[in-house]
Scaffold this active site. Structure first.
Site, PDB file in Angstrom:
ATOM      1  N   HIS A  56       0.864  -1.180   0.000  1.00 13.30           N
ATOM      2  CA  HIS A  56       0.000   0.000   0.000  1.00 13.30           C
ATOM      3  C   HIS A  56       0.901   1.230   0.000  1.00 13.30           C
ATOM      4  O   HIS A  56       2.069   1.173   0.396  1.00 13.30           O
ATOM      5  CB  HIS A  56      -0.894   0.004   1.231  1.00 13.30           C
ATOM      6  CG  HIS A  56      -1.973  -1.034   1.191  1.00 13.30           C
ATOM      7  ND1 HIS A  56      -3.088  -0.944   1.977  1.00 13.30           N
ATOM      8  CD2 HIS A  56      -2.114  -2.170   0.456  1.00 13.30           C
ATOM      9  CE1 HIS A  56      -3.886  -1.979   1.743  1.00 13.30           C
ATOM     10  NE2 HIS A  56      -3.300  -2.738   0.819  1.00 13.30           N
ATOM     11  N   GLU A  58       1.091   3.834   1.896  1.00 10.99           N
ATOM     12  CA  GLU A  58       1.643   4.210   3.195  1.00 10.99           C
ATOM     13  C   GLU A  58       2.814   3.298   3.583  1.00 10.99           C
ATOM     14  O   GLU A  58       3.839   3.773   4.081  1.00 10.99           O
ATOM     15  CB  GLU A  58       0.556   4.139   4.281  1.00 10.99           C
ATOM     16  CG  GLU A  58      -0.600   5.087   4.053  1.00 10.99           C
ATOM     17  CD  GLU A  58      -1.743   4.479   3.244  1.00 10.99           C
ATOM     18  OE1 GLU A  58      -2.867   5.008   3.337  1.00 10.99           O
ATOM     19  OE2 GLU A  58      -1.528   3.482   2.516  1.00 10.99           O
ATOM     20  N   CYS A  86      -5.846   2.053   5.804  1.00 11.95           N
ATOM     21  CA  CYS A  86      -6.514   0.818   6.209  1.00 11.95           C
ATOM     22  C   CYS A  86      -5.918   0.357   7.543  1.00 11.95           C
ATOM     23  O   CYS A  86      -4.907   0.912   8.004  1.00 11.95           O
ATOM     24  CB  CYS A  86      -6.337  -0.248   5.125  1.00 11.95           C
ATOM     25  SG  CYS A  86      -4.665  -0.932   5.050  1.00 11.95           S
ATOM     26  N   CYS A  89      -2.144  -0.379   7.339  1.00  8.54           N
ATOM     27  CA  CYS A  89      -1.341   0.836   7.219  1.00  8.54           C
ATOM     28  C   CYS A  89      -1.340   1.637   8.516  1.00  8.54           C
ATOM     29  O   CYS A  89      -0.305   2.164   8.923  1.00  8.54           O
ATOM     30  CB  CYS A  89      -1.830   1.676   6.042  1.00  8.54           C
ATOM     31  SG  CYS A  89      -1.525   0.867   4.461  1.00  8.54           S
TER      32      CYS A  89
END
Length: 160
Positions: A56, A58, A86, A89
């Site tokens: 992801h 992040e 999420c 993250c």
């Protein structure tokens, strides 16, 4: 909530990075930028379609920032994310000791266009985990939602 103005330029970097996935879709329309003081440390985008579900934006930004600063401890940093992080993250941000999360649109916005999101907000995770992370939402929200609309119009999105 603090004013959005000082955060705009860093969020814009995250948006520009996310926009790259509209041209070469290595992942969804998500971008992140890590800043320490007034210095940009890392900018990254989602690259999960390169065969790693943990990539992801992040997490990618945390990996870059940690490598650059030669430490896992990113205390004193802020992370700008086009979408509310999420749970994975948020946890990575917490473990990296990043002090602030600034994001554009919400997890619910990502769910609406078909992303496989868990409906657990950052505010809930902060409360449950007793995290000290500062959370600022809605920075460049319209622009972040525009990314989602552009992504939804792409034929490649069926892969995600």
């Amino acid at each position: 909530m603090r004013t959005v103005k000082p955060h705009r330029k860093y969020m814009q970097l995250a948006v520009c990075e996310a926009r790259k996935n509209l041209l070469v879709p290595d992942g969804g329309p998500f971008g992140a930028c890590i800043v320490k003081g007034n210095k940009v440390i890392a900018v990254a985008r989602n690259t999960v379609l390169k065969h790693d579900a943990s990539c992801h934006a992040e997490v990618n930004a945390i990996r870059l920032a940690s490598k650059k600063l030669k430490t896992y401890d990113l205390s004193g940093c802020r992370i700008y994310s086009t979408t509310e992080p999420c749970p994975m993250c948020f946890s990575a941000i917490h473990w990296a000791r990043i002090g602030s999360i600034i994001y554009g649109n919400n997890i619910s916005d990502a769910k609406k266009i078909g992303f496989n999101e868990l409906s657990i907000s950052n505010v809930s995770m902060k409360k449950i985990g007793k995290a000290k992370i500062k959370i600022i939402s809605g920075v460049l929200r319209d622009e972040c939602n525009r990314l989602f609309k552009e992504w939804a119009a792409l034929p490649i999105r069926q892969l995600y």
